[in-house]
Design a protein around this motif. Structure first.
Motif, PDB file in Angstrom:
ATOM      1  N   VAL A  53      31.734  14.092 -16.350  1.00  0.00           N
ATOM      2  CA  VAL A  53      32.231  12.739 -16.079  1.00  0.00           C
ATOM      3  C   VAL A  53      32.663  12.638 -14.619  1.00  0.00           C
ATOM      4  O   VAL A  53      33.315  13.538 -14.088  1.00  0.00           O
ATOM      5  N   LEU A  54      32.303  11.518 -13.988  1.00  0.00           N
ATOM      6  CA  LEU A  54      32.791  11.207 -12.648  1.00  0.00           C
ATOM      7  C   LEU A  54      33.542   9.888 -12.718  1.00  0.00           C
ATOM      8  O   LEU A  54      33.008   8.882 -13.187  1.00  0.00           O
ATOM      9  N   THR A  55      34.801   9.888 -12.259  1.00  0.00           N
ATOM     10  CA  THR A  55      35.604   8.669 -12.276  1.00  0.00           C
ATOM     11  C   THR A  55      35.786   8.139 -10.857  1.00  0.00           C
ATOM     12  O   THR A  55      35.773   8.901  -9.882  1.00  0.00           O
ATOM     13  N   GLY A  61      43.853   6.939 -12.046  1.00  0.00           N
ATOM     14  CA  GLY A  61      44.515   6.871 -13.343  1.00  0.00           C
ATOM     15  C   GLY A  61      43.595   7.326 -14.461  1.00  0.00           C
ATOM     16  O   GLY A  61      43.997   8.097 -15.355  1.00  0.00           O
ATOM     17  N   CYS A  62      42.344   6.866 -14.429  1.00  0.00           N
ATOM     18  CA  CYS A  62      41.349   7.311 -15.412  1.00  0.00           C
ATOM     19  C   CYS A  62      41.131   8.820 -15.297  1.00  0.00           C
ATOM     20  O   CYS A  62      40.995   9.528 -16.303  1.00  0.00           O
ATOM     21  N   PHE A  63      41.093   9.287 -14.069  1.00  0.00           N
ATOM     22  CA  PHE A  63      40.908  10.722 -13.825  1.00  0.00           C
ATOM     23  C   PHE A  63      42.021  11.530 -14.478  1.00  0.00           C
ATOM     24  O   PHE A  63      41.763  12.523 -15.160  1.00  0.00           O
ATOM     25  N   GLU A  64      43.265  11.093 -14.277  1.00  0.00           N
ATOM     26  CA  GLU A  64      44.384  11.839 -14.866  1.00  0.00           C
ATOM     27  C   GLU A  64      44.283  11.886 -16.388  1.00  0.00           C
ATOM     28  O   GLU A  64      44.422  12.942 -17.011  1.00  0.00           O
ATOM     29  N   VAL A  69      35.625  16.928 -16.052  1.00  0.00           N
ATOM     30  CA  VAL A  69      35.904  15.579 -15.554  1.00  0.00           C
ATOM     31  C   VAL A  69      36.296  15.672 -14.089  1.00  0.00           C
ATOM     32  O   VAL A  69      37.133  16.509 -13.717  1.00  0.00           O
ATOM     33  N   HIS A  70      35.704  14.810 -13.249  1.00  0.00           N
ATOM     34  CA  HIS A  70      35.959  14.840 -11.819  1.00  0.00           C
ATOM     35  C   HIS A  70      36.313  13.440 -11.303  1.00  0.00           C
ATOM     36  O   HIS A  70      35.875  12.437 -11.864  1.00  0.00           O
TER      37      HIS A  70
END
Length: 300
Positions: free
Chosen positions: A81-83, A87-90, A126-127
């Motif tokens: 996943v790339l954000t 906030g989504c990343f956290e 996730v990145h």
């Protein structure tokens, strides 16, 4: 700190705020990431990340299950996943870390997901785009694509969620981060240090907006005082908060001076450096118009 494996293709998680309020951030990000050789696959059916403050505080299981559902969608694509949003990343990275390391959490979440036909496997990472672009290989690519001399002084805003909790985010120093500054230096801009560099934008003080307003105003006053041409952000909530706080400050009859520091997304400044025109990037639609910044760029 861990170093993410660079991939050519990612599952792009857009979240809620960028598609609804900040489509210009998505456009700049798709342009820049594409030019850097990254292919982005849309995550059809993905929902809210959800919010790493409000939802997590109300119900931990709901927060984890909703995040795990999004990760499960990416797992069907067999892509990390790339954000674009911190906030989504956290949320997604924290939940992914917790479920990978706690079988009890994983079992409970999968019981919930199973009712909707999903299963979290724990097969991907996730990145955030900053964690990818700040790696040496990508920094060299960024420098090679620069076609416009920006000659700007910018302040990097890291915010709260991009690098904390550090045990989960684990890609930059949570007290003295450098990732955004490294990216900025590769496009030839001067990065500024200030006492307010690590200050919260104030967005999450929603129950007491006067606190958030005070945090933002103090930060922006200092940056205007050291002649920052702009702030570069990696979170839409931060970008919107810092812009709106200046707008509210300027409307106050008691304000002794006007705040006028535009907030740009990291990828917007990269797109300008790569030669894209301000009109293409919808620069004049910003809440705090970057008029002086664009004039300065045009002179170079």
């Amino acid at each position: 700190m861990s170093k993410a494996m660079l991939n050519e293709e990612y599952a792009l998680f857009l979240g809620c705020t960028i598609p609804i309020k900040n489509q210009e951030f998505e456009k700049a990000s798709r342009l820049v990431l594409g030019e850097l050789g990254m292919s982005l696959e849309n995550m059809d059916g993905a929902g809210c990340c959800p919010n790493p403050v409000a939802i997590q505080s109300l119900n931990m299981e709901t927060w984890m299950a909703l995040a795990a559902r999004n990760i499960a969608i990416a797992e069907t694509l067999d892509l990390d996943v790339l954000t674009l949003c911190a906030g989504c990343f956290e949320t997604l990275r924290s939940v992914n870390h917790m479920l990978k390391n706690d079988s009890k959490y994983k079992r409970k979440v999968n019981e919930i997901l199973g009712k909707a036909g999903y299963e979290y496997m724990g097969s991907l990472d996730v990145h955030h785009f900053v964690s990818i672009l700040s790696q040496d290989e990508m920094l060299d690519k960024i420098k090679s694509l620069v076609t416009r001399n920006l000659d700007l002084k910018v302040s990097s805003h890291y915010g709260c969620h991009l690098i904390r909790p550090s045990a989960h985010m684990n890609f930059d120093d949570p007290e003295r981060p450098l990732s955004i500054d490294k990216i900025m230096k590769r496009i030839g801009v001067q990065t500024l240090d200030s006492s307010e560099k690590m200050t919260c934008c104030g967005y999450c003080a929603r129950l007491h907006p006067e606190i958030g307003q005070a945090l933002s105003e103090r930060k922006m006053m200092e940056l205007q005082g050291i002649n920052a041409d702009c702030v570069v952000a990696a979170c839409p909530a931060c970008a919107n908060q810092l812009s709106n706080a200046q707008r509210l400050h300027n409307k106050e009859e008691t304000s002794s001076s006007e705040l006028d520091v535009p907030i740009l997304y990291v990828t917007e400044l990269l797109a300008l450096a790569f030669g894209h025109e301000p009109r293409e990037l919808r620069m004049k639609t910003k809440m705090i118009r970057p008029t002086a910044l664009l004039e300065k760029i045009a002179e170079n």
